[in-house]
Motif scaffolding. Sequence first.
Motif, PDB file in Angstrom:
ATOM      1  N   LYS A   1     -29.344 -23.814 -37.523  1.00  0.00           N
ATOM      2  CA  LYS A   1     -29.782 -23.760 -36.123  1.00  0.00           C
ATOM      3  C   LYS A   1     -31.171 -24.375 -35.955  1.00  0.00           C
ATOM      4  O   LYS A   1     -31.416 -25.141 -35.010  1.00  0.00           O
ATOM      5  CB  LYS A   1     -29.779 -22.312 -35.646  1.00  0.00           C
ATOM      6  CG  LYS A   1     -30.111 -22.137 -34.175  1.00  0.00           C
ATOM      7  CD  LYS A   1     -30.003 -20.669 -33.763  1.00  0.00           C
ATOM      8  CE  LYS A   1     -30.318 -20.492 -32.290  1.00  0.00           C
ATOM      9  NZ  LYS A   1     -30.203 -19.063 -31.876  1.00  0.00           N
ATOM     10  N   VAL A   2     -32.092 -24.043 -36.870  1.00  0.00           N
ATOM     11  CA  VAL A   2     -33.451 -24.566 -36.788  1.00  0.00           C
ATOM     12  C   VAL A   2     -33.456 -26.091 -36.972  1.00  0.00           C
ATOM     13  O   VAL A   2     -34.136 -26.812 -36.236  1.00  0.00           O
ATOM     14  CB  VAL A   2     -34.364 -23.900 -37.843  1.00  0.00           C
ATOM     15  CG1 VAL A   2     -35.719 -24.594 -37.894  1.00  0.00           C
ATOM     16  CG2 VAL A   2     -34.530 -22.421 -37.525  1.00  0.00           C
ATOM     17  N   CYS A   3     -32.690 -26.574 -37.947  1.00  0.00           N
ATOM     18  CA  CYS A   3     -32.620 -28.025 -38.189  1.00  0.00           C
ATOM     19  C   CYS A   3     -32.083 -28.762 -36.968  1.00  0.00           C
ATOM     20  O   CYS A   3     -32.617 -29.806 -36.579  1.00  0.00           O
ATOM     21  CB  CYS A   3     -31.742 -28.315 -39.407  1.00  0.00           C
ATOM     22  SG  CYS A   3     -32.446 -27.777 -40.974  1.00  0.00           S
ATOM     23  N   GLY A   4     -31.022 -28.207 -36.381  1.00  0.00           N
ATOM     24  CA  GLY A   4     -30.468 -28.819 -35.173  1.00  0.00           C
ATOM     25  C   GLY A   4     -31.462 -28.824 -34.027  1.00  0.00           C
ATOM     26  O   GLY A   4     -31.565 -29.798 -33.275  1.00  0.00           O
TER      27      GLY A   4
ATOM     28  N   GLN B   1     -38.491 -18.035 -48.267  1.00  0.00           N
ATOM     29  CA  GLN B   1     -38.090 -17.937 -46.859  1.00  0.00           C
ATOM     30  C   GLN B   1     -37.404 -19.213 -46.355  1.00  0.00           C
ATOM     31  O   GLN B   1     -37.017 -19.287 -45.194  1.00  0.00           O
ATOM     32  CB  GLN B   1     -39.330 -17.673 -45.997  1.00  0.00           C
ATOM     33  CG  GLN B   1     -40.020 -16.354 -46.285  1.00  0.00           C
ATOM     34  CD  GLN B   1     -41.318 -16.222 -45.505  1.00  0.00           C
ATOM     35  OE1 GLN B   1     -42.344 -16.808 -45.859  1.00  0.00           O
ATOM     36  NE2 GLN B   1     -41.271 -15.463 -44.414  1.00  0.00           N
ATOM     37  N   TYR B   2     -37.246 -20.172 -47.244  1.00  0.00           N
ATOM     38  CA  TYR B   2     -36.694 -21.470 -46.832  1.00  0.00           C
ATOM     39  C   TYR B   2     -35.319 -21.370 -46.175  1.00  0.00           C
ATOM     40  O   TYR B   2     -35.099 -21.996 -45.123  1.00  0.00           O
ATOM     41  CB  TYR B   2     -36.641 -22.416 -48.045  1.00  0.00           C
ATOM     42  CG  TYR B   2     -36.237 -23.828 -47.691  1.00  0.00           C
ATOM     43  CD1 TYR B   2     -37.154 -24.715 -47.119  1.00  0.00           C
ATOM     44  CD2 TYR B   2     -34.949 -24.278 -47.939  1.00  0.00           C
ATOM     45  CE1 TYR B   2     -36.786 -26.011 -46.803  1.00  0.00           C
ATOM     46  CE2 TYR B   2     -34.573 -25.569 -47.615  1.00  0.00           C
ATOM     47  CZ  TYR B   2     -35.492 -26.440 -47.049  1.00  0.00           C
ATOM     48  OH  TYR B   2     -35.119 -27.723 -46.731  1.00  0.00           O
ATOM     49  N   PRO B   3     -34.359 -20.628 -46.739  1.00  0.00           N
ATOM     50  CA  PRO B   3     -33.030 -20.553 -46.105  1.00  0.00           C
ATOM     51  C   PRO B   3     -33.069 -20.031 -44.668  1.00  0.00           C
ATOM     52  O   PRO B   3     -32.240 -20.409 -43.834  1.00  0.00           O
ATOM     53  CB  PRO B   3     -32.251 -19.607 -47.025  1.00  0.00           C
ATOM     54  CG  PRO B   3     -32.944 -19.704 -48.336  1.00  0.00           C
ATOM     55  CD  PRO B   3     -34.400 -19.867 -48.002  1.00  0.00           C
ATOM     56  N   VAL B   4     -34.022 -19.139 -44.388  1.00  0.00           N
ATOM     57  CA  VAL B   4     -34.128 -18.581 -43.035  1.00  0.00           C
ATOM     58  C   VAL B   4     -34.900 -19.506 -42.110  1.00  0.00           C
ATOM     59  O   VAL B   4     -34.465 -19.790 -40.978  1.00  0.00           O
ATOM     60  CB  VAL B   4     -34.812 -17.196 -43.078  1.00  0.00           C
ATOM     61  CG1 VAL B   4     -35.009 -16.659 -41.659  1.00  0.00           C
ATOM     62  CG2 VAL B   4     -33.993 -16.226 -43.916  1.00  0.00           C
TER      63      VAL B   4
END
Length: 337
Positions: free
Chosen positions: A160-163, A152-155
């Motif tokens: 967006k999540v990193c930002g 599930q890492y890519p999702v």
Amino acid sequence: MLFVHSHHGFYFSHCFVARSPFEMNNQTDVTEFIFLGFSNHSKLQGLFFLVFLIIYLTTLLGNMLIMTATRISLALHTPMYYFLSNLSFLDICYTSTTIPVMLVNFFREKKTISYEGCLSQIFFLVTCAGTECVLLAAMAYDRYVAICHPLQYPVLMSVKVCGFLVSGSWLCGLVNSVTHTVLAATLTLCGPNQISHFLCDIPLLLKLSCSDTSLNESVLHVASATIGLSPCLFTGVSYILIISAILRIPSAQGRSKAFSTCASHLTVVVVFYGMANFNYDRPREGYSLDMDILVSVLFCVITPMLNPIIYSLRNKEVKGALRKLARGYVIPGKISV
């Protein structure tokens, strides 16, 4: 745990003391502060300047190399190195808030900073310290997802999540810092205007205050729990789960590979919180000014210098990117996470 720079930590015994009308009328407006840090060694000012200049340049060079390597090396265009690049930028801001003022003061007989300069230093220091606490927790979450939920890492760690995680870290640091700086600006300060340190910090301003500091102290306690303790506990729990997952990997090679992906971050976390706790949890009495300064230097100055060294020594991808960068073999690419 709010990282303001004082051996007094976050739980102060500074109480409001009622003053007589004569004392209140006798108070003076403070327009500048005198730093007493390093003042006991007047003959060593030149040596101190050289040592801290080398530390500062090493910090700038190391963190700038990390930022450059993560930008131009395609192998480092991942969430982990996106966070690392932000951590390096944060460390540059952190040291640039204190060391340049310190270097200038080594050549001045009277080591001073203006009232406005003192508040500005507090603002940037508290911003960077609070942001780093939350950012280290975000980096721990990244490692948790990578090891415990790899499919599930890519999702879960999308662009967006990193930002959002990086922006949220800076927002937490800024809101926290603005609150403390505004409250510090409302204090009524009296003489003497001497600060037993090489930088400004909130506890030392509270000691110089003629007004009631109970609100400032209450906000410090709240911030200590939300900005300092909560990310620390979150990071600790994340690594308990990470280590537990690694130990369940059947092959020794698989365990070694999994642990190597988080070893650098874990080392940085241990150094950061270890030095922070040593700096803030020491007894208030029985330490000389020199010892206070040394402990603060370890946390405020040495830690930002160590971060790029730790990542370059313990991380094969970073070492490879830095080697290519030194040889000029890397072709600039577009950043992505």
